[in-house]
Scaffold this motif. Structure first.
Motif, PDB file in Angstrom:
ATOM      1  N   SER A  56       0.774  -1.189   0.029  1.00 36.31           N
ATOM      2  CA  SER A  56       0.078  -0.140  -0.059  1.00 36.31           C
ATOM      3  C   SER A  56       0.847   1.268  -0.079  1.00 36.31           C
ATOM      4  CB  SER A  56      -0.707  -0.169   1.248  1.00 36.31           C
ATOM      5  OG  SER A  56      -0.131  -0.199   2.577  1.00 36.31           O
ATOM      6  N   TYR A  86      -6.549  -0.628  -9.242  1.00 33.02           N
ATOM      7  CA  TYR A  86      -7.768  -0.262  -8.492  1.00 33.02           C
ATOM      8  C   TYR A  86      -7.434  -0.036  -6.987  1.00 33.02           C
ATOM      9  CZ  TYR A  86      -9.933  -2.264 -12.703  1.00 33.02           C
ATOM     10  OH  TYR A  86     -10.186  -2.357 -14.095  1.00 33.02           O
ATOM     11  N   GLY A  87      -8.052  -0.211  -6.017  1.00 38.22           N
ATOM     12  CA  GLY A  87      -8.116   0.133  -4.625  1.00 38.22           C
ATOM     13  C   GLY A  87      -6.872  -0.665  -4.186  1.00 38.22           C
ATOM     14  N   SER A  88      -5.975  -0.005  -3.423  1.00 36.56           N
ATOM     15  CA  SER A  88      -4.952  -0.830  -2.756  1.00 36.56           C
ATOM     16  C   SER A  88      -5.215  -1.717  -1.838  1.00 36.56           C
ATOM     17  CB  SER A  88      -3.925   0.098  -2.067  1.00 36.56           C
ATOM     18  OG  SER A  88      -4.558   1.100  -1.034  1.00 36.56           O
ATOM     19  N   CYS A  89      -6.344  -1.919  -1.258  1.00 38.31           N
ATOM     20  CA  CYS A  89      -6.910  -2.825  -0.367  1.00 38.31           C
ATOM     21  C   CYS A  89      -7.213  -4.145  -1.124  1.00 38.31           C
ATOM     22  CB  CYS A  89      -7.989  -2.631   0.214  1.00 38.31           C
ATOM     23  SG  CYS A  89      -9.638  -2.189  -0.649  1.00 38.31           S
ATOM     24  N   THR A 287     -13.145  -3.551 -10.406  1.00 36.89           N
ATOM     25  CA  THR A 287     -12.139  -4.612 -10.000  1.00 36.89           C
ATOM     26  C   THR A 287     -11.846  -5.892 -11.023  1.00 36.89           C
ATOM     27  OG1 THR A 287     -11.798  -6.689  -8.386  1.00 36.89           O
ATOM     28  CG2 THR A 287     -14.044  -6.163  -9.027  1.00 36.89           C
ATOM     29  N   LYS A 318      -9.187   3.353 -11.360  1.00 38.25           N
ATOM     30  CA  LYS A 318      -9.697   4.149 -10.246  1.00 38.25           C
ATOM     31  C   LYS A 318     -10.702   5.191 -10.761  1.00 38.25           C
ATOM     32  CE  LYS A 318      -5.461   3.294  -7.477  1.00 38.25           C
ATOM     33  NZ  LYS A 318      -4.237   3.889  -6.926  1.00 38.25           N
ATOM     34  N   ASN A 341     -14.777  -0.460  -1.297  1.00 39.14           N
ATOM     35  CA  ASN A 341     -14.723   0.701  -2.500  1.00 39.14           C
ATOM     36  C   ASN A 341     -16.129   0.793  -3.036  1.00 39.14           C
ATOM     37  OD1 ASN A 341     -12.081   1.076  -2.105  1.00 39.14           O
ATOM     38  ND2 ASN A 341     -11.476  -0.579  -3.199  1.00 39.14           N
TER      39      ASN A 341
END
Length: 484
Positions: A56, A86-89, A287, A318, A341
């Protein structure tokens, strides 16, 4: 004092930026924070040759040191994934496959969404938790020692949960600790024990727990360890029948969560009404790594088409306001993403962004509004705990209802009507109320625009010789006089 509009040779532009540079973790502390030895064992035992390490943004300052140590110990080729698609999670399996990685190690905060393409190992950063203060806050919030309490937590405090449970179980016999349990055959962070083979097992956002026979989640209070954020919001939205309390390790304080969930649900219900009024729907693929995203994409297209709406699919990485503003012909967007997200604040967007659950609420007459709220789209698929079939061929009594936003009457039956041709040769649909449905395509919308983007105009633009351009900076070109 120099004139701001003098020539470029006299200008010195000085800008100060407040940049917080994080200090790198000492080498002797790397194993403690990033579990380097455990990572190396995972790689060697499975004989991986190419390994992708995903960090992250807040952990990137240690990425090179960790990668170098892993590569030196395992003699494998290591790649660092910094800028996630996309989201770092979420696990970025797409980027890992671009480098031909055999496995992926994810560092930092994670949404724990299941994956399928690659073996994944999670390494959570370790946040400090004052066990005595947390226990004290817990006893203040729950004076009844016989209360049924579920213990959830941010993943960065996973390492301290067993010690916390040891303290709490002495006083509270009915406390149940959720366990990190990612639902994926490719994940190496969780091994089911024989005692967990129980029919009363439940799972929410990668956390599993077993309740006593006859006890359900809505009968329990929920205590959350961690800061206010997307994980807590998702839990509160999904388990909105439960009362929540939390402990923030940063401030060492506990509180009753007083966020008005009913108000939040009403905002989401407003988004559902907007989705019912929409004619053109944009499906945003947020995603490429979460399991079953293609299945929910197809299901959404089927449900939306059955409700007499047009769909366009977008894959744009994103999501931000500027990107979505390019598609004004879209009435509403539905985002396919991980639970953390999915719930976007639509205040800044030109068009609302809803979740797959909200879009199904708008388009599937069989799905009725209850206290249930679903942020994990996998639960909407066949076999999922919240799956609802589309309307069949049976006739329904209710054919129309009124929009709570525009006040107009709209049809709520599935589309089985005839297609008629208008004078301009565009296809429109006629519903059973004998009103013409507005289904203008994006191409028609583009044709009415005064500006349609860059056009080639081959052969229409005269050829010009290259000339010398201006020199200097924008506030003071060399051939411009000084401002008076």
């Amino acid at each position: 004092m120099a004139d701001a509009f003098s020539s470029s040779s006299e200008i010195a532009m000085l800008r100060q930026f407040d940049v917080q540079v994080k200090k790198r973790t000492p080498l002797d502390k790397l194993d403690e924070l990033y579990q380097v030895n455990k990572t190396c064992d995972f790689i060697c035992q499975n004989h991986f040759e190419k390994v992708a390490l995903q960090f992250s943004d807040d952990l990137l300052h240690d990425s090179t040191a960790v990668a170098a140590e892993v590569e030196r110990t395992t003699q494998t080729k290591v790649f660092i994934l910094g800028d996630t698609s996309y989201g770092s999670c979420c696990v970025d399996e797409v980027a890992a496959e671009h480098v031909g990685a055999d496995c992926l190690v994810h560092y930092g905060h994670a949404c724990l969404s299941p994956t399928k393409r690659l073996p994944v190992m999670y390494i959570f950063d370790r946040g400090h938790l004052d066990l005595d203060r947390c226990t004290s806050a817990f006893t203040e919030l729950y004076p009844d020692t016989q209360a049924n309490i579920l213990l959830f937590y941010d993943v960065r405090y996973t390492h301290a949960m067993d010690d916390l449970m040891t303290k709490l179980c002495v006083i509270y016999p009915n406390v149940v600790l959720s366990q990190i349990a990612v639902e994926s055959e490719c994940c190496y962070n969780y091994n089911r024990t024989e005692s967990e083979e129980d029919t009363n097992e439940e799972s929410y956002f990668g956390r599993k727990f077993i309740l006593k026979s006859g006890l359900s989640v809505k009968d329990c209070n929920i205590f959350y360890v961690g800061q206010e954020g997307s994980t807590l919001i998702n839990l509160m939205m999904t388990l909105n029948r439960c009362s929540f309390t939390s402990f923030d390790p940063n401030t060492s304080s506990g509180r009753v969560e007083s966020a008005n969930i009913n108000r939040a649900l009403m905002k989401r219900y407003y988004a559902i009404e907007r989705a019912k009024d929409a004619n053109v729907v944009g499906i945003l693929v947020g995603t490429l790594g979460v399991s079953d995203y293609l299945s929910i994409l197809q299901q959404l297209k089927d449900v939306i088409h059955a409700a007499n709406k047009k769909t366009y699919v977008f894959a744009m990485g994103k999501i931000n306001v500027a990107k979505l503003a390019n598609f004004l012909e879209i009435d509403i967007f539905v985002l396919i993403a991980c639970p953390e997200n999915s719930l976007l604040d639509c205040a800044d967007f030109y068009r609302p962004v809803v979740t797959p659950f909200e879009m199904e609420m708008a388009c599937n007459p069989n799905r009725k509004w209850t206290e249930e709220y679903v942020t994990d789209f996998r639960h909407l698929l066949p076999g999922g705990q919240s799956h609802v079939l589309l309307s069949g061929g049976q006739e329904e009594e209710t054919e129309t209802n009124m929009s709570l936003i525009t006040g107009s009457v709209r049809s709520c039956k599935m589309n089985t009507e005839e297609v008629v041709i208008s004078q301009n040769s565009s296809l429109v649909l006629r519903n059973q109320t004998l009103t013409v449905a507005n289904t203008n395509s994006a191409a028609s919308f583009l044709a009415n625009r005064s500006w349609r983007g860059l056009e080639q105009k081959l052969g229409e633009t005269p050829v010009m010789k290259a000339v010398t351009g201006k020199k200097g900076i924008a506030i003071a070109y060399e051939d411009e006089g000084a401002a008076s």
